[in-house]
Design a protein around this motif. Structure first.
Motif, PDB file in Angstrom:
ATOM      1  N   GLY A  21       0.728  -1.253   0.102  1.00  0.00           N
ATOM      2  CA  GLY A  21       0.171   0.117   0.006  1.00  0.00           C
ATOM      3  C   GLY A  21       0.851   1.443   0.068  1.00  0.00           C
ATOM      4  N   ASP A  22       2.006   1.215  -0.306  1.00  0.00           N
ATOM      5  CA  ASP A  22       2.750   2.522  -0.509  1.00  0.00           C
ATOM      6  C   ASP A  22       3.707   2.512  -1.713  1.00  0.00           C
ATOM      7  OD1 ASP A  22       5.909   2.040   0.678  1.00  0.00           O
ATOM      8  OD2 ASP A  22       4.550   0.693   1.751  1.00  0.00           O
ATOM      9  N   ARG A  23       4.108   3.940  -2.057  1.00  0.00           N
ATOM     10  CA  ARG A  23       4.954   3.564  -3.335  1.00  0.00           C
ATOM     11  C   ARG A  23       6.244   3.173  -3.128  1.00  0.00           C
ATOM     12  NH1 ARG A  23       5.072   9.459  -1.923  1.00  0.00           N
ATOM     13  NH2 ARG A  23       6.832   9.763  -0.930  1.00  0.00           N
ATOM     14  N   TRP A  24       6.795   2.989  -2.064  1.00  0.00           N
ATOM     15  CA  TRP A  24       8.362   2.491  -1.776  1.00  0.00           C
ATOM     16  C   TRP A  24       8.311   1.197  -2.009  1.00  0.00           C
ATOM     17  CZ3 TRP A  24      10.990   6.432  -2.651  1.00  0.00           C
ATOM     18  CH2 TRP A  24      10.844   7.495  -2.405  1.00  0.00           C
ATOM     19  N   THR A  25       7.144   0.403  -1.459  1.00  0.00           N
ATOM     20  CA  THR A  25       7.264  -1.181  -1.676  1.00  0.00           C
ATOM     21  C   THR A  25       7.309  -1.597  -2.864  1.00  0.00           C
ATOM     22  OG1 THR A  25       6.314  -1.417   0.457  1.00  0.00           O
ATOM     23  CG2 THR A  25       6.024  -3.082  -0.846  1.00  0.00           C
ATOM     24  N   LEU A  26       6.284  -0.777  -3.871  1.00  0.00           N
ATOM     25  CA  LEU A  26       6.364  -1.351  -5.160  1.00  0.00           C
ATOM     26  C   LEU A  26       7.701  -0.949  -6.059  1.00  0.00           C
ATOM     27  CD1 LEU A  26       2.356  -0.094  -5.940  1.00  0.00           C
ATOM     28  CD2 LEU A  26       3.502  -2.613  -5.854  1.00  0.00           C
ATOM     29  N   LEU A  27       8.252   0.213  -5.493  1.00  0.00           N
ATOM     30  CA  LEU A  27       9.294   0.697  -6.295  1.00  0.00           C
ATOM     31  C   LEU A  27      10.426  -0.273  -5.872  1.00  0.00           C
ATOM     32  CD1 LEU A  27       9.232   4.621  -6.083  1.00  0.00           C
ATOM     33  CD2 LEU A  27       9.073   3.199  -8.199  1.00  0.00           C
ATOM     34  N   ILE A  28      10.652  -0.710  -4.775  1.00  0.00           N
ATOM     35  CA  ILE A  28      11.637  -1.934  -4.221  1.00  0.00           C
ATOM     36  C   ILE A  28      11.415  -3.041  -5.034  1.00  0.00           C
ATOM     37  CG2 ILE A  28      12.159  -3.422  -2.540  1.00  0.00           C
ATOM     38  CD1 ILE A  28      11.502  -1.314  -0.481  1.00  0.00           C
ATOM     39  N   LEU A  29      10.168  -3.326  -5.434  1.00  0.00           N
ATOM     40  CA  LEU A  29       9.790  -4.673  -6.182  1.00  0.00           C
ATOM     41  C   LEU A  29      10.025  -4.546  -7.759  1.00  0.00           C
ATOM     42  CD1 LEU A  29       6.452  -5.760  -4.672  1.00  0.00           C
ATOM     43  CD2 LEU A  29       8.792  -6.840  -4.368  1.00  0.00           C
ATOM     44  N   LYS A  30       9.897  -3.352  -8.188  1.00  0.00           N
ATOM     45  CA  LYS A  30      10.337  -2.825  -9.450  1.00  0.00           C
ATOM     46  C   LYS A  30      11.910  -3.175  -9.717  1.00  0.00           C
ATOM     47  CE  LYS A  30      11.128   1.218 -12.511  1.00  0.00           C
ATOM     48  NZ  LYS A  30      11.858   2.393 -12.262  1.00  0.00           N
ATOM     49  N   TYR A  31      12.546  -2.624  -8.694  1.00  0.00           N
ATOM     50  CA  TYR A  31      14.099  -2.621  -8.689  1.00  0.00           C
ATOM     51  C   TYR A  31      14.461  -4.074  -8.714  1.00  0.00           C
ATOM     52  CZ  TYR A  31      14.578   2.114  -9.510  1.00  0.00           C
ATOM     53  OH  TYR A  31      14.754   3.647 -10.068  1.00  0.00           O
TER      54      TYR A  31
END
Length: 147
Positions: A21-31
């Motif tokens: 539910g936050d942008r950082w988690t999705l960005l960590i997954l993207k990277y």
């Protein structure tokens, strides 16, 4: 409803938001999908505080989406099978972003290694195989609802 309570809601869209539910988690997954594995690699790519990054990585490890592995004096974070299953979610977000937030065209292409075609997410019916949209879906109670 408080944010920390959403993981208890009997809904398979709402529950994952307790993790994603936050942008950082999705960005960590993207990277992660791009091959970043070390804490400092994520830190350098994202520019977030170490404590916030550590908390997000710990949550992903706790939920068995990433796993920690020793690697030459460092620890690496690697996607698990459960983590790899998140890829279509990121690609769906990317498809939406390309369609509605990329006025000059997609900034990155995600090409199929075998043929060079571009990957996209499509919803299909598991019985008839037809493509479906939200207009084609009827929502009804499932076995996990209880009651």
């Amino acid at each position: 409803m408080r944010y920390d309570e959403i993981g208890d809601v009997p809904c398979s869209i709402t529950r994952p938001l307790a993790i994603f539910g936050d942008r950082w988690t999705l960005l960590i997954l993207k990277y992660s999908f791009a091959g970043v594995r070390r804490f400092m690699g994520f830190h350098d790519a994202l520019g977030i505080s170490r404590s916030r990054l550590a908390e997000r990585l710990d949550r992903l490890v706790e939920h068995e989406i990433l796993s920690k592995h020793p690697a030459g004096g460092y620890e690496e974070y690697r996607l698990t099978e459960k983590g790899h299953a998140i890829y279509p979610i990121l690609m769906a977000i990317r498809d939406w972003g390309d369609a509605y937030m990329a006025p000059d065209g997609p900034p990155v292409r995600y090409e199929h290694r075998d043929c060079g075609g571009e990957a996209h997410v499509h919803l299909t019916c598991d019985v008839c195989g037809k493509d479906v949209t939200a207009r084609d879906i009827a929502v009804s109670p499932g076995p996990g609802l209880g009651g």
